[in-house]
Design an enzyme around this catalytic site. Structure first.
Site, short mmCIF file in Angstrom:
data_model
loop_
_atom_site.label_atom_id
_atom_site.label_comp_id
_atom_site.label_asym_id
_atom_site.label_seq_id
_atom_site.Cartn_x
_atom_site.Cartn_y
_atom_site.Cartn_z
N GLU A 242 9.77 -5.17 28.98
CA GLU A 242 9.90 -3.73 28.65
C GLU A 242 9.71 -2.99 29.96
O GLU A 242 8.61 -2.92 30.50
CB GLU A 242 8.85 -3.34 27.60
CG GLU A 242 9.14 -2.00 26.94
CD GLU A 242 8.48 -0.84 27.65
OE1 GLU A 242 9.18 -0.18 28.46
OE2 GLU A 242 7.30 -0.60 27.41
N CYS A 276 6.33 4.86 29.87
CA CYS A 276 7.72 4.39 29.98
C CYS A 276 8.67 5.24 29.14
O CYS A 276 9.75 5.61 29.59
CB CYS A 276 7.82 2.93 29.57
SG CYS A 276 6.96 1.79 30.68
#
Length: 467
Positions: A242, A276
């Site tokens: 990720e 993120c």
């Protein structure tokens, strides 16, 4: 205070340590053990030995162990939240450390109740075939510094729930909370099922190269993700990556700027922008551009920034000097190239990595602040005139983690969402992930997904049984 590693159910001292500092004050917080190959080998060996029995335990035993970890997190939530604030910088309140510990508990208990039943794919006169989901083996987890405990939970709990064992390495910027959390949670597990080692960045490469680790799960930058993928290739490890976001939001002219200002701000500035899936680029239609800029500025202008241990703090520091300098550099570059400062861009001297919440208008694709992921408290606001232009600019990125559409017409917003090149799209909000919804990116934002049944499957292999 000197912290220890935790291997095979025991606290293991280390001969080498590094200092960990509070990013709000610069004060020494604790000494983190620096593990090397010897300690890594010991942790992997312990996990491999524990896998032999843990992989054969019943579903009910694994479920109960995961719920046990969740209960431990509940019992120690305030202790761990304070430690996160001290080493990461985020406030205790709001979307800060107590919020993070609440997320840890929610994800742990939800994941504990997930199941991967045997699937019958054929049952006829030609035969009977079942598909079984089996654990991969030893999972290596490498976590970042922005949500150190919650992301650790995202890695560890599904791995253990599906019958794997784990060696986790936290970021060298924020290792202390993870060291403490793992030692606490391991009380719910047999020795060797969950181990934590800490050290510098070279330890992560040792893990991705290690022949005794069957899978790496990593959350962090695209650059590091690429290095992990390369170093894992010789041993053909399974990967869940990720990676970076640089998420875009598109604001249509039918919205009320005042009504969406708070949602826009926290979509971008959650954890000081160090997330993120935070909103990193905001595209606003020209008809309401100035109104949205004014509404955002008005909302953000009086939010208190300071030491996260102060119960009234809304925004904390950037976590480390490297990231602070990157944000400052990107903002300075934007201003030098014509960006209009609506708020911030004037960091003060003093202890701590405090960069003020910064809003920049009159920016465009091609500026570094737009094209590069700033990962900090600065938001570029870009004007557009046509919807096709906005979608094209939003998609003009190597990343594709999340995106959002802001409109009074939800059906129209959904149509736009399907044209955006990203793994998740939110309507009239941004970044609100859930434990029951798969989460992952496209393009350079990663490989694989986390959360829910789909995320749990990533920790398994398929075995077909014919009869």
């Amino acid at each position: 205070m000197e912290y220890n590693l935790y291997i095979n159910g025991k606290s293991v001292p280390c001969h080498s340590h590094m200092d960990i500092f509070n990013p709000a004050t610069g004060e020494l917080l604790g000494k983190c053990p620096v593990a090397g190959r010897e300690q890594l080998d010991a942790a992997v060996s312990a996990a491999a030995e524990a896998f032999k029995s843990w992989s054969q335990t019943s579903d009910e035993v694994r479920k109960a162990a995961c719920h046990g970890m969740g209960k431990i997190l509940e019992d120690h939530a305030e202790e761990l939240a304070k430690l996160v604030t001290e080493e990461q910088g985020k406030p205790l309140n709001g979307l800060g450390s107590r919020f993070e510990l609440g997320g840890c508990q929610a994800w742990t208990h939800y994941t504990a109740d997930l199941e991967l039943p045997v699937k019958v794919v054929q049952d006829n006169e030609e035969g009977y075939v079942e598909l079984h989901r089996k654990p991969v083996g030893v999972v290596g987890s490498i976590t970042p510094w922005n949500w150190p405990l919650m992301i650790a939970i995202w890695h560890v709990v599904p791995a253990i729930r599906s019958g794997n064992t784990v060696v986790i390495k936290p970021s060298p910027y924020t290792p202390l909370g993870t060291l403490r959390m793992v030692e606490l949670m391991a009380a719910s597990l047999p020795p060797g099922v969950l181990n934590v080692i800490s050290g510098r960045d070279d330890l992560g490469q040792m893990m991705s190269e290690h022949p005794g680790i069957q899978k790496i799960v990593f959350t962090g930058s695209c650059a590091t993700g690429g290095k992990i993928m390369a170093s894992a290739a010789p041993t053909l490890k399974r990967l869940t990556l990720e990676l970076g976001g640089n998420d875009a939001g598109i604001v249509l002219p039918d919205v009320d700027p005042q009504a969406i200002a708070e949602g826009l701000f926290w979509g971008a500035f959650i954890n000081g922008g160090q997330t993120c899936a935070a909103l990193k680029r905001l595209y606003v239609h020209e008809d309401i551009y100035e109104d949205v800029c004014a509404a955002l500025t008005g909302y953000a202008a009086n939010l208190p920034m300071g030491n996260g241990l102060d119960e009234n703090t809304a925004l904390g520091p950037v976590q480390n000097e490297m990231q602070y300098n990157k944000v400052r550099d990107l903002v300075s570059d934007a201003v030098a190239n014509g960006a209009r400062v609506l708020l911030g861009a004037d960091p003060k001297e003093g202890p701590g990595y405090f960069y003020p919440a910064t809003l920049l208008a009159d920016v465009s694709n091609g500026m570094r602040i737009v094209d590069e992921e700033q990962f900090g408290p600065a938001l570029p606001i870009i004007k557009f005139s046509s919807l096709d232009e906005a979608i094209e600019m939003a998609n003009a990125s190597e990343n594709g983690l999340g995106g959002s559409v802001w409109s009074a017409d939800v059906d129209r917003a959904k149509e736009i969402a399907l044209r955006m090149e990203c793994g998740s799209v939110w309507i009239n909000k941004h970044g609100m992930i859930q434990p029951n919804v798969p989460f992952g990116g496209v393009k350079k934002s990663g490989i694989g997904v986390e959360f829910g049944e789909e995320g749990l499957k990533e920790y398994t292999t398929i075995q077909a049984v014919y009869s």
